[in-house]
Design an enzyme around this catalytic site. Structure first.
Site, mmCIF file in Angstrom:
data_model
loop_
_atom_site.group_PDB
_atom_site.id
_atom_site.type_symbol
_atom_site.label_atom_id
_atom_site.label_comp_id
_atom_site.label_asym_id
_atom_site.label_seq_id
_atom_site.Cartn_x
_atom_site.Cartn_y
_atom_site.Cartn_z
ATOM 1 N N ASP A 188 1.048 -1.187 0.133
ATOM 2 C CA ASP A 188 -0.045 -0.046 -0.116
ATOM 3 C C ASP A 188 0.985 1.283 0.038
ATOM 4 O O ASP A 188 2.029 1.273 0.042
ATOM 5 C CB ASP A 188 -0.915 0.164 1.155
ATOM 6 C CG ASP A 188 -2.376 0.457 0.692
ATOM 7 O OD1 ASP A 188 -2.524 1.717 0.566
ATOM 8 O OD2 ASP A 188 -3.427 -0.366 0.656
ATOM 9 N N HIS A 259 -2.979 3.082 -4.727
ATOM 10 C CA HIS A 259 -2.308 2.588 -3.470
ATOM 11 C C HIS A 259 -0.982 2.155 -3.782
ATOM 12 O O HIS A 259 -0.497 1.177 -3.129
ATOM 13 C CB HIS A 259 -2.998 1.706 -2.621
ATOM 14 C CG HIS A 259 -4.432 2.046 -2.103
ATOM 15 N ND1 HIS A 259 -4.307 2.586 -1.126
ATOM 16 C CD2 HIS A 259 -5.708 1.941 -2.799
ATOM 17 C CE1 HIS A 259 -5.742 3.137 -0.615
ATOM 18 N NE2 HIS A 259 -6.576 2.426 -1.464
ATOM 19 N N ASP A 328 -8.483 -0.795 -6.339
ATOM 20 C CA ASP A 328 -9.471 0.151 -5.565
ATOM 21 C C ASP A 328 -9.001 1.744 -5.582
ATOM 22 O O ASP A 328 -7.793 1.912 -5.616
ATOM 23 C CB ASP A 328 -9.917 -0.255 -4.114
ATOM 24 C CG ASP A 328 -8.517 -0.506 -3.533
ATOM 25 O OD1 ASP A 328 -7.567 -0.856 -3.902
ATOM 26 O OD2 ASP A 328 -8.768 0.190 -2.282
ATOM 27 N N GLU A 329 -9.919 2.701 -5.202
ATOM 28 C CA GLU A 329 -9.416 3.998 -4.766
ATOM 29 C C GLU A 329 -8.240 4.529 -5.514
ATOM 30 O O GLU A 329 -7.245 4.957 -5.174
ATOM 31 C CB GLU A 329 -9.101 4.146 -3.466
ATOM 32 C CG GLU A 329 -10.325 3.850 -2.668
ATOM 33 C CD GLU A 329 -9.990 3.801 -0.987
ATOM 34 O OE1 GLU A 329 -11.115 4.124 -0.212
ATOM 35 O OE2 GLU A 329 -9.011 3.600 -0.286
ATOM 36 N N TYR A 420 -16.605 -4.493 7.808
ATOM 37 C CA TYR A 420 -15.215 -3.814 7.965
ATOM 38 C C TYR A 420 -14.867 -3.916 9.528
ATOM 39 O O TYR A 420 -15.600 -2.831 10.309
ATOM 40 C CB TYR A 420 -15.225 -2.582 7.505
ATOM 41 C CG TYR A 420 -14.688 -2.478 6.227
ATOM 42 C CD1 TYR A 420 -15.054 -3.431 5.205
ATOM 43 C CD2 TYR A 420 -14.012 -1.511 5.507
ATOM 44 C CE1 TYR A 420 -14.677 -3.453 3.649
ATOM 45 C CE2 TYR A 420 -13.556 -1.383 4.139
ATOM 46 C CZ TYR A 420 -13.942 -2.701 3.422
ATOM 47 O OH TYR A 420 -13.219 -2.512 2.108
ATOM 48 N N TRP A 470 -8.711 -3.306 8.196
ATOM 49 C CA TRP A 470 -7.563 -2.180 7.989
ATOM 50 C C TRP A 470 -7.098 -1.574 9.112
ATOM 51 O O TRP A 470 -7.769 -0.908 9.999
ATOM 52 C CB TRP A 470 -8.423 -1.269 7.002
ATOM 53 C CG TRP A 470 -9.251 -1.861 6.032
ATOM 54 C CD1 TRP A 470 -10.524 -2.021 5.668
ATOM 55 C CD2 TRP A 470 -8.360 -2.298 4.798
ATOM 56 N NE1 TRP A 470 -10.686 -2.748 4.454
ATOM 57 C CE2 TRP A 470 -9.378 -2.886 3.795
ATOM 58 C CE3 TRP A 470 -7.069 -2.291 4.309
ATOM 59 C CZ2 TRP A 470 -9.271 -3.427 2.491
ATOM 60 C CZ3 TRP A 470 -6.719 -2.794 2.937
ATOM 61 C CH2 TRP A 470 -7.949 -3.468 2.116
ATOM 62 N N THR A 471 -5.775 -1.476 9.052
ATOM 63 C CA THR A 471 -4.935 -1.239 10.509
ATOM 64 C C THR A 471 -4.460 0.238 10.751
ATOM 65 O O THR A 471 -3.534 0.413 11.486
ATOM 66 C CB THR A 471 -3.699 -2.178 10.544
ATOM 67 O OG1 THR A 471 -2.850 -2.016 9.472
ATOM 68 C CG2 THR A 471 -4.173 -3.679 10.424
#
Length: 555
Positions: A188, A259, A328-329, A420, A470-471
């Site tokens: 990422d 990402h 994504d994104e 999530y 997601w961290t």
């Protein structure tokens, strides 16, 4: 008998047994219970030797019992029955034996997990409280099989890194809940976590950031400690082998074309050099959607083909048939400003920047297909058209999954509004760094992976479901535990058990079974959120989150 029916089974106290996920049928056995002691043998039919090894290693450590190799039909007996579905099993406890029969070694392994639960929470410890003491297995017959073939958890190790040992621990936790897919989010903007030998700067540079945002991206707090870490190729091989022993498939994710700032910081030529000076970029230290995306060049394609060649060697097809390519994104602003990207759009004959992203994904779909693998990506890969063989992870609600399934694509349902697990578990002020929607244990229990109204043909394309972790605001293992548990137990039951419609699910019965399950989590050392709310040590007062009900969070 459905999971809800098991609460009233004759002479079987289902709340006390606390089996999670609930089996399809649970009934009293004609004889028993069985006394597990130092004389108990363990017999393994051909094909079940790996399960026998796991039982000796795990139950042996917890009980202090040798479980010596046997050859008869007494003691613990493992067998295969080709008439059962691959992950189905039958566990029968009688006075002289515990017999576990599965449609494959995976089915036998799922049955062994049920045996472990039947032995009580101390069976989840790493050493016996009373060495060598007898253990009683209740006299029950369990017949069981999963609803879905894909029952997964995504773990993001890019935003905050977890050590190899922590990853192995999570594989054990997945196995204990009969989950069978580990989605390994390895790359990422905030860190590249997998060693690629032909591109050493990916980890030399891309795995380290100079500092880290503390809390939501709007927070004014920073941790100024340099942060990073990565898995060597031998670490990855060990993780994959460990997962395979537990009949868990690993899905590696290499996120493109967005990402990607960590990769661009290591190899600036991967970025849109005609728009920005990519040599000034470093591994990103905050959260959100990053504008720095990959350049649509042949060099970028060749670079990631080289990455994937090593990834495929590390994740064999037998245990990792899918490779996740993100998608994504991906903001298109740099492509809109880039003369090179605009020329590429013209050259390829695609309509616009969405078509350019589709070109990226289609290229790697064909590349992976030629090597016997399948591409899966987030639901944005539907934009601009999708190759026939690709599968979709539907995260922005149900809509992407519905569109993909109706178009004939396989789908894994993981909508952020329901599963999530970085989202907060309660609306109170004590939740640590609260993010996004309130999703309680009961909310997760009422999640339905198959959207209502889906055609029968499309419903067959729902491979299953996964929860995503997601961290960004999870700095360590304890914070991950807090967000994941106990909600992963509810999710596991949704993914495995033949539950009725969400409104008809008996959450009170599930919650009663959780009393026994909390004791298992305690034995495993899981730092879960207590039902009454977080302990003071679990709170993070003063750290800005984003507790906005009903507004999709972007962290």
């Amino acid at each position: 008998m459905t999971p809800e029916d098991t609460t009233a089974t004759d002479s079987v106290d289902t709340a006390a047994l606390g089996l999670i996920p609930a089996p399809r049928t649970l009934a009293p056995a004609p004889s028993g219970p069985y006394a597990l002691d130092r004389e108990t043998p363990l017999s393994a039919a051909p094909g079940t030797e790996g399960v026998a090894h796991w039982l000796r290693t795990t139950l042996g450590a917890a009980t202090g019992l040798p479980l010596a190799e046997g050859t008869g039909d007494q003691g613990i007996v493992l067998a295969l029955d080709e008439e059962l579905a691959p992950e189905a099993y039958r566990l029968a406890v009688e006075a002289d034996a515990v017999r576990i029969t599965g449609g494959s070694a995976a089915g036998v392994f799922r049955g062994a997990q049920t045996l472990r639960q039947l032995l009580g929470p101390d069976a989840f410890r790493s050493a016996p409280l009373v060495p060598g003491g007898a253990r009683e297995v209740p006299a029950v017959v369990v017949e069981d099989e999963p609803r879905f073939g894909w029952r997964g958890l995504l773990l993001d190790v890019s935003r905050h890194f977890l050590s190899k040992d922590d990853v192995l621990r999570y594989l054990d936790l997945l196995a204990a809940h009969k989950l069978n897919v580990f989605h390994f989010h390895l790359t990422d903007d905030q860190g590249w976590r997998i060693e690629i030998k032909r591109y050493p700067r990916l980890t030399e540079v891309g795995s380290w950031r100079s500092r880290t945002k503390y809390g939501h991206r709007a927070s004014e707090l920073w941790d100024e400690t340099p942060y990073g870490g990565f898995y060597t190729q031998d670490d990855i091989r060990e993780i994959v082998a460990y997962a395979a022993e537990r009949h868990i498939r690993v899905v590696p994710e290499i996120d493109i074309p967005g990402h990607s700032q960590a990769a661009i910081s290591a190899y600036p030529e991967l970025g849109n050099t005609d728009v920005i000076d990519t040599t000034t970029l470093s591994v990103w230290d905050t959260w959100g959607v990053n504008p720095n995306v990959l350049a649509p060049t042949d060099n970028t394609l060749r670079f990631f083909e080289g990455v994937l060649e090593e990834v495929l060697e590390l994740f064999p097809a037998a245990t990792s048939p899918f490779v996740h390519m993100g998608g994504d994104e991906c903001p298109k602003d740099q492509w809109k400003e880039s003369p090179l990207a605009q020329a590429r759009i013209t050259e390829l004959g695609v309509k616009d920047e969405d078509g350019l992203q589709s070109w990226f994904i289609r290229h790697f779909d064909a590349w992976l297909t030629a090597r016997g693998r399948r591409l899966i990506g987030w639901d944005e890969i539907l934009e601009g058209g999708l190759a026939a063989g690709a599968a979709v992870s539907s995260w922005r609600g149900y809509a992407g999954g519905i569109a993909a399934a109706e178009a004939g694509h396989d789908v894994v349902m993981c909508p952020e509004q329901q599963v999530y697990l970085d989202h907060r578990q309660d609306g109170g002020p004590d939740e640590p760094i609260p993010i996004g929607y309130v999703r309680t244990l009961e909310d997760v229990y009422r999640f339905e992976p198959v959207p209502p109204g889906l055609s029968e043909e499309a419903a067959r394309h729902i491979l299953g479901t996964q929860a995503n972790v997601w961290t960004e605001v999870m700095q360590n293992r304890a914070r991950v535990d807090y967000q994941v548990f106990p909600r992963l137990a509810a999710f596991a039951e949704v993914a495995w058990s033949a539950l009725p419609a969400p409104a008809d699910r008996d959450f009170a019965a599930f919650d009663a079974r959780m009393t026994a399950h909390y004791a298992r989590l305690d034995a495993l050392g899981v730092d879960y959120r207590p039902p009454a709310g977080p302990y003071p040590r679990q709170q993070r007062p003063g750290i800005l989150g984003r507790p906005i009900d009903g507004v999709p969070p972007v962290v």
